[in-house]
Design an enzyme around this catalytic site. Structure first.
Site, PDB file in Angstrom:
ATOM      1  NE  ARG A 149      -1.676  -2.356   2.871  1.00  0.00           N
ATOM      2  CZ  ARG A 149      -1.608  -3.473   2.252  1.00  0.00           C
ATOM      3  NH1 ARG A 149      -2.684  -3.972   1.547  1.00  0.00           N
ATOM      4  NH2 ARG A 149      -0.873  -4.606   2.505  1.00  0.00           N
ATOM      5  CB  THR A 150       3.541   2.519   2.184  1.00  0.00           C
ATOM      6  OG1 THR A 150       2.585   2.027   3.366  1.00  0.00           O
ATOM      7  CG2 THR A 150       3.764   3.879   2.733  1.00  0.00           C
ATOM      8  CE  LYS A 206      26.967  -3.155  -6.911  1.00  0.00           C
ATOM      9  NZ  LYS A 206      27.142  -2.126  -7.940  1.00  0.00           N
ATOM     10  CG  HIS A 257       3.469   3.839   8.451  1.00  0.00           C
ATOM     11  ND1 HIS A 257       3.626   4.724   7.443  1.00  0.00           N
ATOM     12  CD2 HIS A 257       3.156   2.718   7.907  1.00  0.00           C
ATOM     13  CE1 HIS A 257       3.331   4.062   6.417  1.00  0.00           C
ATOM     14  NE2 HIS A 257       2.966   2.841   6.733  1.00  0.00           N
ATOM     15  NE  ARG A 295       7.140   0.641   4.754  1.00  0.00           N
ATOM     16  CZ  ARG A 295       5.769   0.202   5.047  1.00  0.00           C
ATOM     17  NH1 ARG A 295       5.776  -1.368   4.547  1.00  0.00           N
ATOM     18  NH2 ARG A 295       4.773   0.780   5.182  1.00  0.00           N
TER      19      ARG A 295
HETATM   20  N1   CP Z   1      -0.138   0.128   5.863  1.00  0.00           N
HETATM   21  C1   CP Z   1       0.993  -0.245   5.049  1.00  0.00           C
HETATM   22  O1   CP Z   1       1.981   0.378   5.667  1.00  0.00           O
HETATM   23  O2   CP Z   1       0.910  -1.353   4.337  1.00  0.00           O
HETATM   24  P1   CP Z   1       2.238  -1.523   3.410  1.00  0.00           P
HETATM   25  O3   CP Z   1       3.263  -2.335   4.316  1.00  0.00           O
HETATM   26  O4   CP Z   1       1.517  -2.571   2.464  1.00  0.00           O
HETATM   27  O5   CP Z   1       2.619  -0.362   2.833  1.00  0.00           O
END
Ligand code: CP
Length: 303
Positions: free
Chosen positions: A51-52, A80, A129, A101
């Protein structure tokens, strides 16, 4: 918000959160506007995501931006032995904004300190998040009509759940009553509970999910995150702690909505999906509008 990094939800003021929610409403009404045609966005995902990453890429593409990046760090020079600092310094040369991320807490703050472009934290380990928080706030406001004076239950992995940590902090500005449902091993960290106490707000802790259902306006389910446990046996003990089934919702308030940042594993059975109270897939859609708003605001294309 122009040129600001978003690492913690508290990097933006409550007024800025509301401005992002308002902008997201505008993008929801008109999602295709080519206002970022001159911009390049980098998405660097050192940890899996559906999603993110894809909603950021969809948001950027719908606004006309170009997207570069990787979804698997093993396809980059990290494999590497390149350091995070060198990766960020290099990618800063190729783009106007980095969405990152990373599995390590604090990595996004570190990246924001070395980058020459703004950093948006798309999740750093068990810490925060913040873009998920903004889409959660958007979803709560849309379904409840307001963010104020709500009873909100957080269920599942409250210890490692980064979406929980940042959403609790943001909701401390709205006279929220918190209902915290978790196994004893996965309680909300003391630092986050201190945040609630400092705002003179109330929280209640439970181990039984059924107990909170008749009371709350929002049921925020979370996955027990296997990847955060160092001992697999500890995960086995709690992995089935909470399984929400449709039959458990009989005594829920009419306005109750069920949120989940997703992915789910077994904590919501699929018979809940057809219940009008299930909102988690629309919540994921709202992520596109929130991320459009964030990109436009941080790049200074809107005020
Ligand atoms: N909600 C969320 O962070 O989903 P993903 O891990 O799929 O990005």
């Amino acid at each position: 918000m122009k040129n600001k990094s978003l690492v913690s939800i508290n990097d933006f003021s409550p007024e800025e959160h509301i401005r992002i929610l308002e902008l997201a409403g505008i993008f929801e009404n008109r999602p295709k506007q080519r206002i970022l045609e001159d911009y390049v966005i980098a998405t660097l995902f050192f940890e899996p995501s559906t999603r993110t990453r894809l909603s950021f890429e969809s948001a950027a593409t719908r606004l006309g931006a170009q997207v570069i990046g990787f979804s698997d760090a093993t396809s980059s020079s990290v494999r590497k032995g390149e350091s995070l600092r060198d990766t960020i310094l290099t990618v800063s040369n190729y783009c106007d904004l980095i969405v990152m991320r990373h599995p390590r807490e604090g990595s996004a703050r570190f990246a924001s300190e070395v980058a020459r472009v703004p950093i948006i934290n798309a999740g750093d380990g068990a810490n925060q998040h913040p873009t998920q928080t903004l889409l959660d706030m958007y979803s709560i406001r849309k379904t409840q009509g307001s963010l104020d004076n709500l009873n909100i239950a957080f269920v599942g992995d409250l210890k490692y759940g980064r979406t929980v940590h940042s959403l609790v902090m943001a909701l401390c500005h709205y006279n929220t009553t918190f209902h915290l449902v978790s196994p004893l091993e996965l309680k909300l960290p003391s630092a986050v509970k201190l945040h609630i106490k400092e705002r003179n707000l109330t929280y209640h802790q439970y181990t039984d999910l059924q107990e909170v259902i008749p009371t709350v306006d929002i049921l925020y389910m979370t996955r027990i995150q296997k990847e955060r446990f160092s001992d697999p046996l500890d995960y086995e003990k709690v992995k089935m702690a909470y399984v929400l089934q449709n039959s458990m919702l009989i005594n829920a308030k009419p306005n109750l909505r069920i949120l989940h940042p997703l992915p789910r594993v077994n904590e919501i059975t699929t018979d809940v999906d057809d219940n009008p109270k299930a909102y988690y897939f629309t919540q994921a859609l709202n992520g596109v509008f929130i991320r459009q708003a964030l990109l436009a605001a941080i790049l200074g294309v809107v005020d």
